[in-house]
Design a protein around this motif. Structure first.
Motif, short mmCIF file in Angstrom:
data_model
loop_
_atom_site.label_atom_id
_atom_site.label_comp_id
_atom_site.label_asym_id
_atom_site.label_seq_id
_atom_site.Cartn_x
_atom_site.Cartn_y
_atom_site.Cartn_z
N GLN A 253 38.81 -2.21 17.77
CA GLN A 253 37.69 -1.72 18.10
C GLN A 253 37.03 -0.52 17.40
N TRP A 254 37.88 0.04 16.48
CA TRP A 254 37.54 1.21 15.66
C TRP A 254 37.30 0.72 14.15
N LEU A 255 36.56 1.49 13.39
CA LEU A 255 36.39 1.38 12.07
C LEU A 255 36.41 2.75 11.40
N ALA A 256 36.98 2.58 10.07
CA ALA A 256 37.29 3.90 9.04
C ALA A 256 36.02 3.75 8.18
N LEU A 257 35.32 5.02 8.01
CA LEU A 257 34.26 4.96 7.25
C LEU A 257 34.35 6.11 6.16
N GLU A 258 34.03 5.88 4.89
CA GLU A 258 34.05 6.80 3.87
C GLU A 258 33.11 6.86 3.07
N THR A 259 32.67 7.78 2.55
CA THR A 259 31.19 7.90 1.74
C THR A 259 31.29 9.13 0.79
N ILE A 260 30.49 9.26 -0.08
CA ILE A 260 30.18 10.60 -0.80
C ILE A 260 28.98 10.91 -0.51
N VAL A 261 28.75 12.30 -0.40
CA VAL A 261 27.35 12.83 0.09
C VAL A 261 27.04 13.99 -0.64
#
Ligand SMILES: Nc1ncnc2c1ncn2[C@@H]1O[C@H](COP(=O)(O)OP(=O)(O)OP(=O)(O)O)[C@@H](O)[C@H]1O
Ligand SMILES: O=P(O)(O)OC[C@H]1O[C@H](OP(=O)(O)OP(=O)(O)O)[C@H](O)[C@@H]1O
Ligand SMILES: [Mg+2]
Length: 290
Positions: A253-261
């Motif tokens: 039910q959960w997602l992990a999100l990774e990004t550069i800002v």
């Protein structure tokens, strides 16, 4: 390979340059009483050289590679290969400016008002050429430093000085009339050194890693967990250029999100991500970004 002779600018840029090399992967250790710092790379020999003299030494091949400001490259008119721009100054990751400054109550309002006046600066050649190109005839004299004080004392009518944070100009109660040059640090190489494949490869390695280290200073990594039903709302908040990596947690039910800002955007972005349903938000500093 032959040793690559690298010039590190002594003075204002010294500390910031050694710090940047450390972040890029080279440890440089300066010694109190000699001008040959150690570097932990057997292919490189370092020398501490004044920023003002860097470009002429690189031009004549006494150094293969060096760092100095665009200001002193232009002042010396040395023929060097400019490998890349590295936007950092003494205390910030921003460029500096050479400005024409006068006392607050001076009658000089525009650069044209300098006609017949006396100007002090460390950057004599550049300033003379700048005025000549605009047909302004003024006396430009060399200043050994503490230049702002000369206009305060009335020794000259105006000064051309470098400013980074603006604090020296403010402290002297001066007014900026015009920007003459935006300057930032440049990596410069001797043209013959660039013809030699092994030295060229080393120079390109250094340029790539210094740029990667500087770029990383402006960015951070963000990580968070998002319930599946909130994913679209959270992703919509992220800048479109930085498509996030999305992976599943053990609980589907959960997602992990990774990004550069952009580092500067984080203080606004994080509360919005949180309001949109993101949890366990983590911010990481980056060391390099290629
Ligand atoms: N805040 C700053 N003040 C002065 N120069 C700076 C600053 N930030 C970057 N620079 C760059 O540093 C170079 C000048 O450094 P350098 O140490 O040779 O002169 P200086 O700072 O006047 O030295 P000194 O400490 O002897 O006055 C120039 O290329 C200039 O653009
Ligand atoms: O805008 P700011 O952040 O205040 O920085 C600019 C000041 O720093 C430099 O002085 P330096 O320390 O080189 O002294 P000098 O005048 O003796 O060269 C420059 O000549 C300005 O005076
Ligand atoms: Mg100075």
């Amino acid at each position: 390979m032959p040793l690559l002779k690298l010039g590190i600018p002594k003075g204002s840029l010294e500390e910031a340059t050694i710090e940047l090399f450390a972040q890029a992967g080279w440890n440089i250790t300066a010694h109190a009483r000699n001008y040959y710092p150690d570097i932990d790379d057997p292919d490189i020999r370092c020398a501490l050289i004044r920023a003002q003299e860097m470009a002429p030494y690189v031009e004549r091949g006494a150094l293969d590679l060096g760092l100095t400001g665009l200001d002193w490259i232009l002042e010396s008119q040395a023929e060097v290969e400019q490998i890349c721009t590295l936007t950092y100054s003494k205390v910030s990751n921003r460029p500096s400016r050479w400005v024409l400054v006068v006392p607050q109550d001076s009658p000089i309002q525009r650069i044209e008002d300098l006609a017949g006046k006396k100007i002090a600066t460390e950057l004599v050649g550049f300033t003379k050429r700048y005025l000549a190109e605009r047909g302004i005839e003024a006396a430009v004299e060399f200043s050994w430093g503490a230049t702002e004080a000369k206009v305060v004392e009335g020794l000259v009518d105006a000064v051309v000085e470098i400013t980074e944070t603006g604090s020296t100009i403010r402290a002297h109660g001066l007014r900026i009339v015009e920007d003459l040059l935006i300057t930032e640090t440049r990596l410069i190489a001797n043209p013959q050194a660039m013809q030699d494949p092994s030295r060229r490869a080393k120079i390109e390695q250094i340029a790539l890693m210094l740029q990667a280290a500087l770029r990383a200073r402006h960015k951070v990594a963000l990580k968070c967990n998002v319930p599946a039903e909130c994913l679209d709302a959270v992703v919509a908040l992220l800048p479109s250029l930085h498509a996030p990596t999305v992976s599943h947690l053990y609980d589907r039910q959960w997602l992990a999100l990774e990004t550069i800002v952009d580092a500067a955007s984080v203080r606004d972005l994080v509360p919005k991500l949180s309001a949109a349903g993101a949890q366990g938000i983590l911010e990481y500093r980056l060391n390099k970004m290629v």
